[in-house]
Each structure stands twice: as C-alpha cells, then as structure tokens.
Design an enzyme around this catalytic site. Structure first.
Site, PDB file in Angstrom:
ATOM      1  CG  ASP A   1      71.214  43.409   7.068  1.00 45.08           C
ATOM      2  OD1 ASP A   1      71.127  44.597   6.691  1.00 45.08           O
ATOM      3  OD2 ASP A   1      72.225  42.955   7.632  1.00 45.08           O
TER       4      ASP A   1
ATOM      5  CE  LYS B   1      75.350  42.390   7.936  1.00 46.63           C
ATOM      6  NZ  LYS B   1      74.731  43.641   8.416  1.00 46.63           N
TER       7      LYS B   1
ATOM      8  CD  GLU C   1      78.817  45.006   8.403  1.00 45.66           C
ATOM      9  OE1 GLU C   1      78.463  46.140   8.782  1.00 45.66           O
ATOM     10  OE2 GLU C   1      78.013  44.119   8.071  1.00 45.66           O
TER      11      GLU C   1
ATOM     12  CD  GLU D   1      79.845  49.584  11.793  1.00 46.51           C
ATOM     13  OE1 GLU D   1      79.456  50.763  11.924  1.00 46.51           O
ATOM     14  OE2 GLU D   1      79.074  48.612  11.821  1.00 46.51           O
TER      15      GLU D   1
ATOM     16  CE1 TYR E   1      73.271  46.754   9.671  1.00 45.64           C
ATOM     17  CE2 TYR E   1      75.075  46.480  11.204  1.00 45.64           C
ATOM     18  CZ  TYR E   1      74.605  46.921  10.000  1.00 45.64           C
ATOM     19  OH  TYR E   1      75.455  47.535   9.115  1.00 45.64           O
TER      20      TYR E   1
END
Length: 369
Positions: A35, A147, A190, A192, A369
């Site tokens: 992704d 996500k 998620e 993190e 990301y």
C-alpha cells in the site's frame, strides 16, 4: 440508572467481518502490505533506476500478485487506492485476480500524518472526513478490509509521545474502525510506536502499553466489534539509535507481555508491521513469538502473524530492476520471504532464508508511507 453502551458498529456485517478477520489470521498465512503511496513507491524505485510512472507501478504490483503459489502464504493484500482500480496486462482487475487465488483485498484509507496543535511537533493521522463514502466505494470495488496507520515517536527527554497525541490517535483509530465496520470492511488498527530514538526495550514496552490500552478503550467506546478487527502493532524493540541489538527471545517476551496486558482475546489476530527491521530480523522475531519457550500460557489467545511491506519486498525489488526478463527471479525472491514468514507464523522457521540481502538494514528515520 444503567450505563449506556454504544451500538455495535458492525450491524448487519457482523458475521462477514468475523469471517474476514479469521481468514486473514489463518494459520501459516499473513498480509502482503503493498500500500505504498505514489511518493513512497517512487522512493523504492529510485535506487533501482525505475521511473515512477502509473504503468511501472502497475507492472510491479502485477509481478507481486501473479507470483506462483502466493496463496499458500498470503491471506490478504493491502493496496493503495490506485491499485484497487488497476488491472493486469490482460485486463483483469487486481481484486479479481487475488480473489481467484482466495486472497482478500484491502485498502489503505488514512490520509497521512499532519501536525497536531497543542503538541511539541508531534503529528497525528488524518482522513476521517469523507471516510464513510470512500469505504462504501471500496467495498463495492471488492475490498474487504482496510488499514489506518497512527505513528508515535518516543523521546523521553521531551515527554513524547504526549498524552494528547495518545488520546487523539486512539480516538481516530477507533472512529476509523467503526466507520469501516459499518461499511463491511474489517479494520486493521495500526498503532505504530516507531523504532526511531535511543530508548531501551523496556521503555518501548511501557510506551506501547499506554498506546495499545488507549486504543482498545477507544474501540470499545465506539462500538467496534473486536472479533471483526485486527491489530497491526510494532514489535517491542530498543530504539534504532540506542546501539543495542535485541535478541529474538527478548523481542518476543516484551511484545507478547505487552499484548497480554492490553489486547483482549476477542481480537482474532495480530498482524505485525516490520517497522524497518531487516527482512531476516522480522522473520526471526516473529518465529520467536510463535515458539513455546516463553513464560506465558500456550498457545497465545490470538494468531501472531505478519503484515510486512519492506520485509517482504526489499530483495524482490533489487532483483527486478524494472526489467521483464527479471520478473521470474524477482518473484522467486518474494517467495523466499513469504515462505519464511509463513513458517515463522507456525514457529517452524529454521533460518534457511537468511542469505543474500536479507540482513541489510531497511530502517528509514521518520518513515512515512
């Protein structure tokens, strides 16, 4: 007067969401995280001199998804929005290609990290505006899970992560999860806690406990169906700049202890992010968590598996180099890592995939990301 309880976000999708979560958390399988945003995939292409064009991105994702026997090791693939609507060179939707292999398609739905007012330079995940409509669109296209990544940096000298950031992102993750479930998408949550910094493994565990506990509380307050959701956390490690290399046993101990203190057994699976670990390190640490030599009751109440991007794709990219004649060799490199992590999910990895570039660092400071 009895306390009020939130209405379940899952509604008529309850049974489907539970089945989706259980399918993703199948024994010996995990998630291929493909992704990367357009900008991030460009950073991956640059070292191998591949131009970041829509066609090259499509070619690369087709290489991944057409890998022979991918379905033996992968239960779900997370995509960026562009890929969800892309097709193979023969004109078949990527979603349809994966469905034929029994692999579920997922979609990254957050809009990235933005500065959070009231903090000392911390950033929070955004993307709730318009999310219900986007989720409906993605479900119609064939996506069945989603996500959302919330990142936290540890800097004990400045009190980071702040309580404000922890509360803000816990609520954002919970609202995202509830909205996804209302549209039939199983949410991968998620939080993190990043490896950037000089902190110890014990300090990482303490921060992660605070973060995970806040997230679970917010999910319950928002009526999220825990049986129809998955957690995608960091593994508990020392900071990348601490100068300490943790043993796989220590990573496994601190990670499972943290989860046992915070995550209800109702959640069927934990799909770890690799977080800048080497390909081999991410595999070895996952394997250690699935062994039965830790001082905890066995088996664990949740499936412990992988949702790796860099730790599955790094060697594959280096072999591909954007050339069609390298496709089979690149797919073979991907298979090596998928098989190794499948074995690690079962606690059966013997270290036979450790050669080549598998031990090269994948750490990127301030990773996005």
């Amino acid at each position: 007067m009895s306390a009020s309880h939130p209405v379940s976000a899952a509604g008529s999708f309850t049974e489907e969401l539970i089945k989706t979560a259980q399918t993703i958390a199948s024994a010996g399988k995990g998630i291929l995280a493909a992704d990367e945003s357009t900008g991030t995939i460009g950073k991956r292409f640059a070292p191998i001199s591949v131009e970041n064009t829509p066609e090259n991105r499509r070619r690369y994702r087709e290489l991944l998804f057409k890998t022979e026997d991918i379905e033996k090791y992968i239960s779900g693939v997370i995509m960026f929005e562009e890929q969800l609507f892309q097709q193979t060179s023969e004109g078949k939707d990527f979603v349809a290609l994966l469905k034929e292999k029994g692999i579920l398609s997922g979609i990254k739905v957050d809009k990235g990290l933005k500065p959070l007012a009231g903090t000392d330079g911390e950033v929070a995940c955004t993307g709730l505006t318009g999310l219900p409509e986007r989720c409906d669109k993605y479900y119609k296209q064939g996506a069945r899970f989603a996500k959302w990544r919330a990142a936290y940096k540890i800097d004990l000298s400045t009190g980071k992560p702040s309580q404000l950031l922890i509360k803000e992102q816990a609520w954002g993750l919970a609202r995202y999860a509830a909205i996804c479930q209302a549209s039939g998408l199983c949410p991968i949550v998620e939080p993190e806690v990043m490896i950037d910094g000089t902190h110890s493994i014990d300090e990482a565990a303490k921060v992660s406990e605070r973060v995970y506990a806040a997230v679970v509380t917010a999910m319950q307050e928002n009526g999220v169906l825990l049986e129809g959701a998955l957690l995608k956390p960091n593994m508990i490690t020392s900071g990348a700049e601490s100068g300490v290399t943790d043993s796989a046993h220590d990573v496994a101990f601190y990670t499972i202890r943290t989860l046992r203190r915070t995550l209800p057994a109702a959640v069927p699976g934990v799909t770890f992010l690799s977080g800048g670990q080497t390909e081999e390190g991410a595999t070895v640490n996952l394997n250690a968590m699935n062994l039965k030599d830790l001082p905890f009751p066995s088996p664990n109440p949740w499936k412990l598996t992988f949702s790796y991007g860099r730790a599955l794709q790094a060697s594959c990219l280096k072999v591909w180099l954007g050339k069609d004649e390298n496709i089979k060799a690149a797919q073979d490199a991907l298979t090596v890592r998928m098989k190794a992590n499948s074995e690690a999910q079962l606690g059966e990895y013997k270290g036979d995939a450790a050669g080549g570039t598998a031990s090269e660092s994948l750490y990127q400071k301030n990773y996005v990301y």
